[in-house]
Structures are given as structure tokens and as C-alpha cells.
Design a protein around this motif. Sequence first.
Motif, mmCIF file in Angstrom:
data_model
loop_
_atom_site.group_PDB
_atom_site.id
_atom_site.type_symbol
_atom_site.label_atom_id
_atom_site.label_comp_id
_atom_site.label_asym_id
_atom_site.label_seq_id
_atom_site.Cartn_x
_atom_site.Cartn_y
_atom_site.Cartn_z
ATOM 1 N N ALA A 298 39.069 40.800 38.990
ATOM 2 C CA ALA A 298 40.113 41.745 38.610
ATOM 3 C C ALA A 298 41.073 41.915 39.784
ATOM 4 O O ALA A 298 40.679 41.784 40.951
ATOM 5 C CB ALA A 298 39.499 43.094 38.225
ATOM 6 N N ARG B 1 43.485 40.369 35.229
ATOM 7 C CA ARG B 1 42.164 39.789 35.466
ATOM 8 C C ARG B 1 42.220 38.302 35.188
ATOM 9 O O ARG B 1 43.111 37.810 34.482
ATOM 10 C CB ARG B 1 41.101 40.479 34.608
ATOM 11 N N PRO C 239 38.652 43.925 30.817
ATOM 12 C CA PRO C 239 38.671 42.491 31.132
ATOM 13 C C PRO C 239 38.581 41.591 29.904
ATOM 14 O O PRO C 239 38.963 40.421 29.975
ATOM 15 C CB PRO C 239 37.437 42.310 32.027
ATOM 16 N N CYS D 246 37.641 49.062 43.641
ATOM 17 C CA CYS D 246 37.411 48.770 42.238
ATOM 18 C C CYS D 246 36.048 49.368 41.882
ATOM 19 O O CYS D 246 35.167 49.512 42.744
ATOM 20 C CB CYS D 246 37.453 47.269 41.946
#
Lengths: 125, 109
Positions: A79, A72, A53, A96
Amino acid sequence: QVQLVQSGAEVKKPGASVKVSCKASGYTFTGYYMHWVRQAPGQGLEWMGWINPNSGGTNYAQKFQGRVTMTRDTSISTAYMELSRLRSDDTAVYYCARDRLDCTNGVCSPHFDYWGQGTLVTVSS
Amino acid sequence: SYELTQPPSVSVSPGQTARITCSGDALPKQYAYWYQQKPGQAPVLVIYKDSERPSGIPERFSGSSSGTTVTLTISGVQAEDEADYYCQSADSSGTLYVVFGGGTKLTVL
């Protein structure tokens, strides 16, 4: 407390695309890689790839290269995983998972300390 | 491609010891991790770095490593331990390429 909250269930037709979101809270979003893992009905866990990220860098499992895109939005600590050209065998719960990376003596070992609740994606005509 | 191999199923009676193995060529170079998954739930990490236990995981869960095989041991199995268990590691290329074992269904008789 750390939380990963995913978007709701989706029903898609073969050939379409799906985009699943994962909103993180309770920690610094840019400090941990985010992975995506899927699980077809009655089957095991299948790793799809990760996104950093902080940089936006990605690494995808070979099986999904060309069909998956992970992105992201750091402004909202979220995300995304988009899977295109969907087939019936893409029907699965998509998770995730935050990477609690262990790095020792130059060797880094990814693993997952927090998971989202899962998003069921159903592909059916 | 790199693979981790687990037995599909293990069965034990309550109070006995369950051992679930996971084999892979890169395990001497990469740590292994174990997850417990109950029906309809996300996986939960129960062992990290081959043998460490996260806080909140009961002491009856332990892990060990020997060569290309890692083992999850559950001592004094309880009915609530019935679940699917997955080992996970990474390849040794340095690209953080994750691999899961196929999973083991633990049945408490």
C-alpha cells in the motif's frame, strides 16, 4: 506472522510531495483494509484515511482531501500513501495499520491490530 | 466533526488502579478501542470492542462502557505501564471514519 514494513525516512522541501510504502506479509493483503495514521512530534495520533486493497476504494479524512492519495499494488502486497503540497506542519511519523474490522448487527467498527514501524517525514527548507 | 475527549494526564503509584476515560457522542453506537504507545514505538491494541482483551495483553488491563463514556482500567499498575494511551472509535455514519482521542499520558509515580 503478520508484518507491515514501511519505507525509510524522507526529507522534503515545502511544496514537494512524498510517497510512503507499506509492504504487507503473513496474511491475504486484499482481505483487510489498510489505514494511514500520522503523529507529529510530541502530538497525538491523527487518522488520514483508508484504502480497500481489494477494490482500490478509498476514504480520506476531510482535513487531507485534495492532498492525499492512497493506492495499492496487489501484485506485491504493498500500500502507498502520497501526500502533496507539503508544509512544515506535515512533519510527522506516518504509520500504516491493518484494519481488523468488527461488524456486529450491521454496525462496522474499524480498528487496528497490526501497525507498520512508522516512517518519519521531515519537511524543511 | 466527531471528537473523543480524554484527560491529558493521569498519575498513579505502583500497585494502584489507573482509570482513563474517553467521552464521545457516538460511543453508545460504536465500539471503542484502546491503544498503548511507548516512546519511539508504534501503538499496540490493548482493548477492543469496549472491553475485550487481545491475546498477550495482561489481565490487569480492562475496559468498560457506560453511555457516552468508555473507561480503560489498569489494576495493579506496574512501572512498565507508563505510556500514552489513546482511545479510538468511528463515527456512526457507516463510512468507517476513524477518530482518535487526544491521548492520555499515564505516569507511574
